[in-house]
Write an enzyme that holds these catalytic residues in place. Structure first.
Site, PDB file in Angstrom:
ATOM      1  N   ASP A  85      49.811 -23.829   3.987  1.00 37.91           N
ATOM      2  CA  ASP A  85      49.669 -22.425   3.597  1.00 37.91           C
ATOM      3  C   ASP A  85      50.411 -21.586   4.638  1.00 37.91           C
ATOM      4  OD1 ASP A  85      48.696 -20.040   2.445  1.00 37.91           O
ATOM      5  OD2 ASP A  85      46.886 -20.081   3.688  1.00 37.91           O
ATOM      6  N   LEU A  86      50.687 -20.338   4.299  1.00 33.28           N
ATOM      7  CA  LEU A  86      51.394 -19.463   5.242  1.00 33.28           C
ATOM      8  C   LEU A  86      50.424 -18.624   6.090  1.00 33.28           C
ATOM      9  CD1 LEU A  86      54.204 -18.353   6.187  1.00 33.28           C
ATOM     10  CD2 LEU A  86      53.862 -16.521   4.507  1.00 33.28           C
ATOM     11  N   LYS A 134      46.895 -20.553  -5.961  1.00 33.64           N
ATOM     12  CA  LYS A 134      45.721 -21.324  -5.532  1.00 33.64           C
ATOM     13  C   LYS A 134      44.462 -20.495  -5.800  1.00 33.64           C
ATOM     14  CE  LYS A 134      47.642 -21.261  -1.490  1.00 33.64           C
ATOM     15  NZ  LYS A 134      47.914 -21.350  -0.040  1.00 33.64           N
ATOM     16  N   SER A 185      52.172 -20.837  -0.726  1.00 28.17           N
ATOM     17  CA  SER A 185      51.511 -19.584  -0.366  1.00 28.17           C
ATOM     18  C   SER A 185      51.205 -18.723  -1.585  1.00 28.17           C
ATOM     19  CB  SER A 185      52.406 -18.792   0.592  1.00 28.17           C
ATOM     20  OG  SER A 185      51.832 -17.544   0.920  1.00 28.17           O
ATOM     21  N   ASN A 186      49.974 -18.195  -1.612  1.00 26.25           N
ATOM     22  CA  ASN A 186      49.654 -17.100  -2.529  1.00 26.25           C
ATOM     23  C   ASN A 186      50.233 -15.842  -1.894  1.00 26.25           C
ATOM     24  OD1 ASN A 186      48.203 -18.775  -4.196  1.00 26.25           O
ATOM     25  ND2 ASN A 186      46.190 -18.018  -3.588  1.00 26.25           N
TER      26      ASN A 186
END
Length: 198
Positions: free
Chosen positions: A6-7, A141, A107-108
């Site tokens: 994830d970011l 996600k 990433s969202n």
């Protein structure tokens, strides 16, 4: 192995209070008032899937917060979410790639943020083999389909992947598909997990 990072709050520290702080100053609304009104609702999710435009999202958030901001003012606050890179995690990503492992970011996020952070943190983009951004692929996600999309695109099975994320719901969804998943609680989680593995 496929390593999926994830970011936000995994590779780059983020803080939504910084966003609200800028909007509070620009809109002359108390920070505590904005904090009580701010929520990640349907518009937030639609924006992350690329289903609504940046200006429409800005209008809906300003309506939610009952604050009058110009689009440039909204954007100035929105980009303030980024605090800085976690150098130890970045170093691990680079080591993994040097060893021939596959490293991707999932990433969202949204178009406004994606137009901003690669210019601020080019070393993050350079540390990944591929970027999977929710607004580009129309899913986010913890939807199971986004994990399937990454695995299929990369050519890996679930048991050949490790996923790092700071959101428990995202972790649970990945684990349900058989992906080894690590909940990142602070900047030590990733380095500690790789201690003795690299």
């Amino acid at each position: 192995m496929l390593y999926i990072f994830d970011l936000g709050n995994v590779i780059v520290d983020i803080d939504f209070n910084r966003v609200l702080g800028v909007w509070s100053d620009l809109g002359r609304v108390p920070l505590s008032t904005l904090q009580s009104r701010f929520r990640m609702d349907e518009a937030f999710e639609q924006h992350e899937r690329g289903e609504i435009s940046d200006p429409e999202f800005a209008a809906r958030i300003c309506d939610q917060l009952d604050i009058a901001l110009s689009y440039p003012q909204f954007t100035a606050g929105w980009q303030a979410v980024f605090v800085g890179v976690r150098p130890e995690t970045l170093a691990i990503m680079n080591k993994l790639r040097a060893k021939g492992e596959r490293v991707v970011i999932l990433s969202n996020t949204n178009q406004l943020h994606f137009e901003f952070w690669p210019t601020q943190y080019p070393d993050v983009q350079q540390a990944a083999d591929h970027l999977y951004m929710s607004q580009d692929i129309g899913m986010r996600k913890p939807e199971a389909r986004i994990y399937h999309h990454v695995l299929q695109h990369e050519g890996y099975q679930a048991n050949q992947a490790v996923f790092f994320d700071d959101n428990q719901a995202n972790i649970d969804a990945a684990r349900a598909l058989g992906i080894e998943s690590v909940l990142v609680v602070d900047d030590k989680t990733v380095p500690d997990w790789f201690a003795g593995r690299l």
